[in-house]
Write a protein that holds these residues in place. Structure first.
Motif, short mmCIF file in Angstrom:
data_model
loop_
_atom_site.label_atom_id
_atom_site.label_comp_id
_atom_site.label_asym_id
_atom_site.label_seq_id
_atom_site.Cartn_x
_atom_site.Cartn_y
_atom_site.Cartn_z
N SER A 80 0.83 -1.20 0.00
CA SER A 80 0.00 0.00 0.00
C SER A 80 0.87 1.26 0.00
N ALA A 81 1.96 1.23 0.78
CA ALA A 81 2.87 2.37 0.80
C ALA A 81 3.56 2.56 -0.55
N GLN A 82 3.89 1.45 -1.21
CA GLN A 82 4.57 1.53 -2.51
C GLN A 82 3.65 2.04 -3.61
N THR A 83 2.38 1.66 -3.54
CA THR A 83 1.44 2.00 -4.61
C THR A 83 0.56 3.20 -4.29
N GLU A 84 0.44 3.53 -3.00
CA GLU A 84 -0.45 4.59 -2.51
C GLU A 84 -1.90 4.30 -2.87
N GLU A 85 -2.25 3.02 -2.94
CA GLU A 85 -3.62 2.60 -3.20
C GLU A 85 -4.06 1.58 -2.15
N THR A 86 -5.34 1.30 -2.11
CA THR A 86 -5.86 0.29 -1.19
C THR A 86 -5.35 -1.09 -1.63
N VAL A 87 -4.89 -1.86 -0.66
CA VAL A 87 -4.41 -3.22 -0.92
C VAL A 87 -5.24 -4.16 -0.06
N ALA A 88 -5.74 -5.22 -0.66
CA ALA A 88 -6.62 -6.14 0.06
C ALA A 88 -6.30 -7.58 -0.27
N LEU A 89 -6.70 -8.46 0.64
CA LEU A 89 -6.50 -9.89 0.47
C LEU A 89 -7.87 -10.55 0.45
N TYR A 90 -8.12 -11.38 -0.57
CA TYR A 90 -9.42 -12.03 -0.73
C TYR A 90 -9.27 -13.54 -0.70
N VAL A 91 -10.26 -14.20 -0.13
CA VAL A 91 -10.32 -15.66 -0.13
C VAL A 91 -11.66 -16.08 -0.74
N ARG A 92 -11.71 -17.34 -1.17
CA ARG A 92 -12.95 -17.86 -1.76
C ARG A 92 -13.78 -18.58 -0.72
N ALA A 93 -15.08 -18.34 -0.75
CA ALA A 93 -16.04 -19.10 0.06
C ALA A 93 -17.16 -19.50 -0.88
N GLY A 94 -17.11 -20.74 -1.36
CA GLY A 94 -18.08 -21.19 -2.33
C GLY A 94 -17.96 -20.41 -3.62
N SER A 95 -19.05 -19.78 -4.03
CA SER A 95 -19.03 -18.98 -5.25
C SER A 95 -18.91 -17.49 -4.96
N ARG A 96 -18.39 -17.16 -3.78
CA ARG A 96 -18.21 -15.76 -3.38
C ARG A 96 -16.73 -15.50 -3.09
N ARG A 97 -16.34 -14.26 -3.22
CA ARG A 97 -15.01 -13.83 -2.79
C ARG A 97 -15.19 -12.93 -1.57
N ILE A 98 -14.38 -13.15 -0.56
CA ILE A 98 -14.53 -12.42 0.70
C ILE A 98 -13.24 -11.70 1.04
#
Length: 244
Positions: A80-98
């Motif tokens: 986030s500091a390198q890009t100055e943008e929001t950085v997020a981590l997503y995992v799969r739960a069935g047919s959804r991303r969380i």
């Protein structure tokens, strides 16, 4: 029993083989798990799948800051500091991303991804990465039952087109999207792998589409790729520390 259902829908015989339990025992345990909404039964096809109560377990992990979000936290903050943008981590739960964890952009105009928020897996670069790197049988199972709903004009709603996009992602090693879930949002994502080499999560950078031009995404991609590899390494190190 729950791990046996992680790949998707399964019948009693399949669960029995996966767990090494007798069919009678499996049926008894499935009934108990169903009472707690940890599994759901589809009477039409006579198969079982993970139930809605599993979302509560995932939510508890996210709210307490445990697991993957804690391990990956320093990497998310650095990217986030390198890009100055929001950085997020997503995992799969069935047919959804969380969203499992995020570090918001320091800029006044930004898009954020609230931990615990879920979205359809066929939308956004993060969902496409999770789909692209899933085991073929798991991916087919998801796509066979996935409603490719259009949320914007950019949402991919044709299965053949989506599968072509997923093949491109596997060749390139990353995914990008513009306005697939919400208009005006752009993102780029890379995979994070577990110790066994299977897809574990998607690391994503997201922000306003007008700021994240193609040139900007190309510039920040090395930081994203490096971050994904580092989280993969940290997860493997953590797994080796666990007692056998």
């Amino acid at each position: 029993m729950l791990f046996a259902l992680e790949p998707g829908r399964r019948g009693v015989a399949d669960i029995a083989r996966a767990t090494g339990l007798s069919a009678i025992t499996v049926r008894r345990l499935l009934a108990s798990l169903a009472d707690a909404d940890l599994v759901t039964h589809d009477p039409t096809t006579n198969v079982f799948m993970l139930g809605t109560a599993c979302f509560g377990i995932l939510d508890a992990v996210i709210r307490t800051g445990g697991g993957l979000g804690t391990i990956a936290g320093p990497v998310l903050r650095r990217v986030s500091a390198q890009t100055e943008e929001t950085v997020a981590l997503y995992v799969r739960a069935g047919s959804r991303r969380i969203c499992a964890a995020q570090v918001p952009s320091p800029q006044p105009v930004r898009f954020t991804a609230r931990p615990g928020l879920d979205n359809p897996i066929h939308t956004g670069s993060m969902g496409k990465v999770l789909l692209a790197y899933s085991e073929p049988a798991v991916r087919d199972e998801i796509l066979d039952h996935l409603d490719l709903t259009a949320y914007t004009d950019a949402t991919i709603t044709d299965r053949a087109e989506l599968e072509r996009e997923l093949r491109k992602i596997r060749r390139r090693g990353h995914a990008e999207s513009r306005g697939e879930r919400s208009a005006g949002v752009a993102s780029a994502s890379v995979p994070v792998f577990g110790p066994d080499g299977s897809i574990l999560a998607a690391l994503a950078v997201l922000g306003p589409s007008e700021r994240l031009s193609d040139a900007t995404l190309a510039r920040i991609r090395p930081h994203l790729v490096s971050g994904g590899r580092e989280i993969t390494s940290l997860v493997a190190t953590e797994a080796r520390r666990r007692p056998a």
